[in-house]
Design an enzyme around this catalytic site. Structure first.
Site, PDB file in Angstrom:
ATOM      1  N   GLY A  21      73.050 -11.360 -45.324  1.00  0.00           N
ATOM      2  CA  GLY A  21      72.182 -11.792 -46.410  1.00  0.00           C
ATOM      3  C   GLY A  21      71.177 -10.707 -46.745  1.00  0.00           C
TER       4      GLY A  21
ATOM      5  CD  GLN B 294      65.839  -8.479 -46.483  1.00  0.00           C
ATOM      6  OE1 GLN B 294      66.637  -9.289 -46.954  1.00  0.00           O
ATOM      7  NE2 GLN B 294      65.961  -7.979 -45.260  1.00  0.00           N
TER       8      GLN B 294
ATOM      9  CB  CYS C 183      65.407  -9.760 -40.462  1.00  0.00           C
ATOM     10  SG  CYS C 183      64.863  -9.391 -42.134  1.00  0.00           S
ATOM     11  CG  LEU C 184      70.064  -6.299 -42.973  1.00  0.00           C
ATOM     12  CD1 LEU C 184      70.711  -6.259 -44.348  1.00  0.00           C
ATOM     13  CD2 LEU C 184      70.860  -5.453 -41.990  1.00  0.00           C
TER      14      LEU C 184
ATOM     15  CG  HIS D 133      66.602 -14.990 -42.684  1.00  0.00           C
ATOM     16  ND1 HIS D 133      66.295 -14.620 -41.393  1.00  0.00           N
ATOM     17  CD2 HIS D 133      66.483 -13.860 -43.431  1.00  0.00           C
ATOM     18  CE1 HIS D 133      65.990 -13.325 -41.375  1.00  0.00           C
ATOM     19  NE2 HIS D 133      66.106 -12.844 -42.602  1.00  0.00           N
ATOM     20  CD  GLU D 134      68.698 -13.407 -46.622  1.00  0.00           C
ATOM     21  OE1 GLU D 134      67.824 -12.673 -47.109  1.00  0.00           O
ATOM     22  OE2 GLU D 134      69.273 -13.139 -45.550  1.00  0.00           O
TER      23      GLU D 134
ATOM     24  CG  HIS E  10      63.459 -12.060 -46.741  1.00  0.00           C
ATOM     25  ND1 HIS E  10      62.660 -11.143 -46.103  1.00  0.00           N
ATOM     26  CD2 HIS E  10      64.596 -12.140 -46.002  1.00  0.00           C
ATOM     27  CE1 HIS E  10      63.289 -10.690 -45.013  1.00  0.00           C
ATOM     28  NE2 HIS E  10      64.463 -11.283 -44.929  1.00  0.00           N
TER      29      HIS E  10
HETATM   30 NI    NI Z   1      65.849 -10.958 -43.431  1.00  0.00          NI
END
Ligand code: NI
Length: 157
Positions: free
Chosen positions: A46, A51, A88-89, A130-131, A134
């Site tokens: 995701g 991000q 998380c990236l 989660h997304e 963000h």
């Molecule tokens: Ni994330």
């Protein structure tokens, strides 16, 4: 399409509220294409627009069934509970145990400008939560019950 740079925790933009997308322009389509390319390149499941430094309410998710594009997403319903490891990236090298609803129903706009609803359980429900966090400047590390040793097998969102 182009790879975009993934912003890392500590970058202020990750803490800001993303703005509603008013219209699906060619620029928005290009942004989504770049997000998909960037997510796959990073082996993520995701990615949210903040991000990559863009404060727009857009997320993409792929839990193994192809990319899901969610523009202006909102959660309509959540139920149950699951506890699992999340990564998380934007928080490289870490993972944590996070409680999430086991089921969510969400509404979003697709690239054609149509409103649709999506239901997800388990990993998909977790990824949606989660997304969407963000888009409101929240990271999983804010709500993790505990941080655990990084494992490359963990899904990174
Ligand atoms: Ni994330």
């Amino acid at each position: 399409m182009a790879l975009r740079q993934i912003r890392i925790e500590g970058d202020e933009i990750l803490r800001k509220n993303a703005r509603i997308v008013e219209e699906i322009t060619p620029k928005i389509k290009e942004l989504v294409a770049d997000m998909i390319e960037t997510m796959y390149h990073a082996n993520g499941v995701g990615l949210a627009a903040p991000q990559i430094g863009v404060l727009k309410r857009i997320v993409i998710i792929d839990v193994g069934e192809g990319p899901i594009v969610m523009i202006n997403p909102e959660i309509l319903k959540r139920s149950g509970e699951q506890e699992g490891i999340e990564g998380c990236l934007s928080v490289p090298g870490k993972s944590g145990i996070v409680k999430r609803p086991n089921y969510v129903k969400a509404q979003a706009v697709n690239l054609e400008g149509d409103v649709y609803t999506i239901e997800g359980e388990e990993l998909l429900a977790r990824a949606i939560c989660h997304e969407l966090d963000h888009l409101n400047g929240q990271l999983y590390i804010d709500i993790a019950e505990e941080m655990v040793d990084y494992d490359q097998e963990n899904d990174q969102e």
